[in-house]
Design a protein around this motif. Structure first.
Motif, PDB file in Angstrom:
ATOM      1  N   PHE A   1     -13.897  -6.839 -11.465  1.00  0.00           N
ATOM      2  CA  PHE A   1     -15.295  -6.421 -11.358  1.00  0.00           C
ATOM      3  C   PHE A   1     -15.436  -4.932 -11.027  1.00  0.00           C
ATOM      4  O   PHE A   1     -16.550  -4.442 -10.855  1.00  0.00           O
ATOM      5  CB  PHE A   1     -16.011  -7.258 -10.292  1.00  0.00           C
ATOM      6  N   LEU A   2     -14.296  -4.251 -10.925  1.00  0.00           N
ATOM      7  CA  LEU A   2     -14.319  -2.812 -10.635  1.00  0.00           C
ATOM      8  C   LEU A   2     -13.445  -2.088 -11.656  1.00  0.00           C
ATOM      9  O   LEU A   2     -12.495  -1.382 -11.300  1.00  0.00           O
ATOM     10  CB  LEU A   2     -13.827  -2.544  -9.208  1.00  0.00           C
ATOM     11  N   ILE A   3     -13.767  -2.315 -12.919  1.00  0.00           N
ATOM     12  CA  ILE A   3     -13.010  -1.680 -13.983  1.00  0.00           C
ATOM     13  C   ILE A   3     -13.102  -0.162 -13.842  1.00  0.00           C
ATOM     14  O   ILE A   3     -14.177   0.393 -13.667  1.00  0.00           O
ATOM     15  CB  ILE A   3     -13.557  -2.103 -15.365  1.00  0.00           C
ATOM     16  N   GLY A   4     -11.982   0.485 -13.926  1.00  0.00           N
ATOM     17  CA  GLY A   4     -11.933   1.932 -13.734  1.00  0.00           C
ATOM     18  C   GLY A   4     -11.182   2.310 -12.481  1.00  0.00           C
ATOM     19  O   GLY A   4     -10.823   3.468 -12.287  1.00  0.00           O
ATOM     20  N   TYR A   5     -10.931   1.313 -11.622  1.00  0.00           N
ATOM     21  CA  TYR A   5     -10.162   1.552 -10.399  1.00  0.00           C
ATOM     22  C   TYR A   5      -8.856   0.756 -10.415  1.00  0.00           C
ATOM     23  O   TYR A   5      -8.293   0.456  -9.374  1.00  0.00           O
ATOM     24  CB  TYR A   5     -10.988   1.159  -9.166  1.00  0.00           C
ATOM     25  N   GLY A   6      -8.419   0.405 -11.615  1.00  0.00           N
ATOM     26  CA  GLY A   6      -7.228  -0.424 -11.749  1.00  0.00           C
ATOM     27  C   GLY A   6      -5.993   0.170 -11.103  1.00  0.00           C
ATOM     28  O   GLY A   6      -5.203  -0.549 -10.499  1.00  0.00           O
ATOM     29  N   LEU A   7      -5.819   1.487 -11.230  1.00  0.00           N
ATOM     30  CA  LEU A   7      -4.641   2.126 -10.646  1.00  0.00           C
ATOM     31  C   LEU A   7      -4.631   1.977  -9.130  1.00  0.00           C
ATOM     32  O   LEU A   7      -3.573   1.744  -8.528  1.00  0.00           O
ATOM     33  CB  LEU A   7      -4.608   3.614 -11.028  1.00  0.00           C
ATOM     34  N   VAL A   8      -5.797   2.079  -8.508  1.00  0.00           N
ATOM     35  CA  VAL A   8      -5.899   1.937  -7.059  1.00  0.00           C
ATOM     36  C   VAL A   8      -5.470   0.536  -6.629  1.00  0.00           C
ATOM     37  O   VAL A   8      -4.656   0.365  -5.716  1.00  0.00           O
ATOM     38  CB  VAL A   8      -7.337   2.222  -6.585  1.00  0.00           C
ATOM     39  N   PHE A   9      -6.004  -0.485  -7.311  1.00  0.00           N
ATOM     40  CA  PHE A   9      -5.644  -1.864  -6.973  1.00  0.00           C
ATOM     41  C   PHE A   9      -4.172  -2.137  -7.269  1.00  0.00           C
ATOM     42  O   PHE A   9      -3.511  -2.879  -6.545  1.00  0.00           O
ATOM     43  CB  PHE A   9      -6.534  -2.845  -7.740  1.00  0.00           C
ATOM     44  N   TRP A  10      -3.672  -1.548  -8.342  1.00  0.00           N
ATOM     45  CA  TRP A  10      -2.275  -1.735  -8.717  1.00  0.00           C
ATOM     46  C   TRP A  10      -1.351  -1.161  -7.644  1.00  0.00           C
ATOM     47  O   TRP A  10      -0.361  -1.792  -7.263  1.00  0.00           O
ATOM     48  CB  TRP A  10      -2.017  -1.054 -10.063  1.00  0.00           C
ATOM     49  N   ILE A  11      -1.676   0.025  -7.142  1.00  0.00           N
ATOM     50  CA  ILE A  11      -0.868   0.644  -6.095  1.00  0.00           C
ATOM     51  C   ILE A  11      -0.921  -0.181  -4.809  1.00  0.00           C
ATOM     52  O   ILE A  11       0.098  -0.369  -4.133  1.00  0.00           O
ATOM     53  CB  ILE A  11      -1.342   2.092  -5.838  1.00  0.00           C
ATOM     54  N   ILE A  12      -2.109  -0.687  -4.479  1.00  0.00           N
ATOM     55  CA  ILE A  12      -2.240  -1.517  -3.276  1.00  0.00           C
ATOM     56  C   ILE A  12      -1.413  -2.797  -3.422  1.00  0.00           C
ATOM     57  O   ILE A  12      -0.670  -3.183  -2.518  1.00  0.00           O
ATOM     58  CB  ILE A  12      -3.714  -1.876  -3.018  1.00  0.00           C
ATOM     59  N   GLY A  13      -1.544  -3.460  -4.587  1.00  0.00           N
ATOM     60  CA  GLY A  13      -0.865  -4.737  -4.786  1.00  0.00           C
ATOM     61  C   GLY A  13       0.644  -4.622  -4.901  1.00  0.00           C
ATOM     62  O   GLY A  13       1.382  -5.286  -4.164  1.00  0.00           O
ATOM     63  N   PHE A  14       1.102  -3.781  -5.810  1.00  0.00           N
ATOM     64  CA  PHE A  14       2.535  -3.681  -6.052  1.00  0.00           C
ATOM     65  C   PHE A  14       3.239  -2.711  -5.108  1.00  0.00           C
ATOM     66  O   PHE A  14       4.451  -2.808  -4.923  1.00  0.00           O
ATOM     67  CB  PHE A  14       2.791  -3.265  -7.504  1.00  0.00           C
TER      68      PHE A  14
ATOM     69  N   ALA B   1      10.924  -2.180  -3.693  1.00  0.00           N
ATOM     70  CA  ALA B   1      10.092  -2.424  -4.867  1.00  0.00           C
ATOM     71  C   ALA B   1       8.718  -1.783  -4.663  1.00  0.00           C
ATOM     72  O   ALA B   1       8.149  -1.180  -5.587  1.00  0.00           O
ATOM     73  CB  ALA B   1       9.950  -3.924  -5.107  1.00  0.00           C
ATOM     74  N   GLY B   2       8.183  -1.901  -3.449  1.00  0.00           N
ATOM     75  CA  GLY B   2       6.910  -1.281  -3.134  1.00  0.00           C
ATOM     76  C   GLY B   2       6.967   0.230  -3.201  1.00  0.00           C
ATOM     77  O   GLY B   2       6.038   0.878  -3.705  1.00  0.00           O
ATOM     78  N   LEU B   3       8.046   0.807  -2.695  1.00  0.00           N
ATOM     79  CA  LEU B   3       8.206   2.255  -2.767  1.00  0.00           C
ATOM     80  C   LEU B   3       8.289   2.733  -4.214  1.00  0.00           C
ATOM     81  O   LEU B   3       7.722   3.775  -4.573  1.00  0.00           O
ATOM     82  CB  LEU B   3       9.466   2.681  -1.998  1.00  0.00           C
ATOM     83  N   SER B   4       8.986   1.961  -5.048  1.00  0.00           N
ATOM     84  CA  SER B   4       9.071   2.301  -6.473  1.00  0.00           C
ATOM     85  C   SER B   4       7.696   2.296  -7.109  1.00  0.00           C
ATOM     86  O   SER B   4       7.351   3.182  -7.904  1.00  0.00           O
ATOM     87  CB  SER B   4       9.988   1.303  -7.196  1.00  0.00           C
ATOM     88  N   ALA B   5       6.875   1.287  -6.754  1.00  0.00           N
ATOM     89  CA  ALA B   5       5.527   1.199  -7.300  1.00  0.00           C
ATOM     90  C   ALA B   5       4.649   2.344  -6.807  1.00  0.00           C
ATOM     91  O   ALA B   5       3.838   2.887  -7.572  1.00  0.00           O
ATOM     92  CB  ALA B   5       4.903  -0.148  -6.926  1.00  0.00           C
ATOM     93  N   LEU B   6       4.794   2.718  -5.547  1.00  0.00           N
ATOM     94  CA  LEU B   6       4.011   3.836  -5.011  1.00  0.00           C
ATOM     95  C   LEU B   6       4.345   5.137  -5.737  1.00  0.00           C
ATOM     96  O   LEU B   6       3.446   5.888  -6.137  1.00  0.00           O
ATOM     97  CB  LEU B   6       4.280   3.990  -3.511  1.00  0.00           C
ATOM     98  N   ILE B   7       5.634   5.392  -5.888  1.00  0.00           N
ATOM     99  CA  ILE B   7       6.054   6.614  -6.585  1.00  0.00           C
ATOM    100  C   ILE B   7       5.574   6.586  -8.027  1.00  0.00           C
ATOM    101  O   ILE B   7       5.068   7.588  -8.559  1.00  0.00           O
ATOM    102  CB  ILE B   7       7.588   6.756  -6.526  1.00  0.00           C
ATOM    103  N   GLY B   8       5.708   5.413  -8.668  1.00  0.00           N
ATOM    104  CA  GLY B   8       5.247   5.285 -10.049  1.00  0.00           C
ATOM    105  C   GLY B   8       3.747   5.478 -10.166  1.00  0.00           C
ATOM    106  O   GLY B   8       3.260   6.120 -11.102  1.00  0.00           O
TER     107      GLY B   8
END
Length: 212
Positions: free
Chosen positions: A183-196, A33-40
């Motif tokens: 509190f860091l709007i604009g870096y959502g993709l970075v946090f999303w990749i880290i989390g998922f 699931a994590g690999l899928s999120a990273l690729i996505g």
């Protein structure tokens, strides 16, 4: 005699654990699931570049994409489709490895514990999904990534009592990332990749080593 009693108690405890918790989850499910999120996530980053968004610099839009309310509908639809594809891939991998583990250890899959776990997962995820759709509808793109992390974290914590208790720690990490990303709007993709992505892989590897 004492040793026999301890063995009996351990056996009874194991039976109670199997009947009250869904224990067919495989750590490999989290890894894939994590690999899928990273690729996505990397694919989404490429979509930004193709559409003139310099995510880590200055592009045709403001820094990143989340703070912008004038994103072309085509890009928004591509992001939504990508998210759905990632979700489907994660679900398929999870189902496949769960079936594989249940057959290997002769464990039942569809039990009362399974139903309770899925129900407790579904409530926060469904509400979170509706909330994210409303954010997209009102063009509040900056809150979509934090919202997915927050509601997913709540879902994991809510379902913890019906599966491995370790899953709550993944939930707490998702909540922490979601709160920080607010509190860091604009870096959502970075946090999303880290989390998922990254956290799922780490969690999956730990679970695989612990319960293999």
């Amino acid at each position: 005699m004492n040793q026999k009693h301890q063995e009996d108690l351990a056996h009874i405890r194991s039976m109670m654990e199997r009947s009250s918790r869904f224990i067919s989850l495989s750590g490999l499910s989290g890894v894939f699931a994590g690999l899928s999120a990273l690729i996505g996530g990397l694919y989404v980053y490429q979509l930004f570049k193709i559409n003139g968004v310099d995510y880590f610099g200055e592009g045709d839009y403001e820094r990143g994409y989340e703070g912008v309310s004038t994103i072309p509908f085509k890009l928004v639809s591509e992001l939504v489709v990508t998210g759905i594809v990632i979700l489907v891939c994660a679900f398929v991998f999870g189902l496949a490895f769960t079936i594989r583990k249940s057959k290997k250890y002769n464990l039942p899959i569809w039990t009362s514990a399974t139903k309770k776990m899925l129900f407790n997962l579904a409530i926060p995820l469904t509400v979170g999904g509706v909330f994210c759709l409303s954010l997209l509808y009102h063009q509040n793109y900056g809150l979509v990534a934090p919202a997915t992390l927050l509601f997913y974290g709540l879902a994991l914590i809510n379902a913890e009592k019906y599966t491995f208790s370790d899953i709550k720690y993944l939930g707490y990490c998702q909540l922490f990332l979601g709160c920080v990303s607010l509190f860091l709007i604009g870096y959502g993709l970075v946090f999303w990749i880290i989390g998922f992505g990254i956290l799922h892989i780490l969690y999956g590897l730990i679970m695989f080593r612990k319960y293999k």
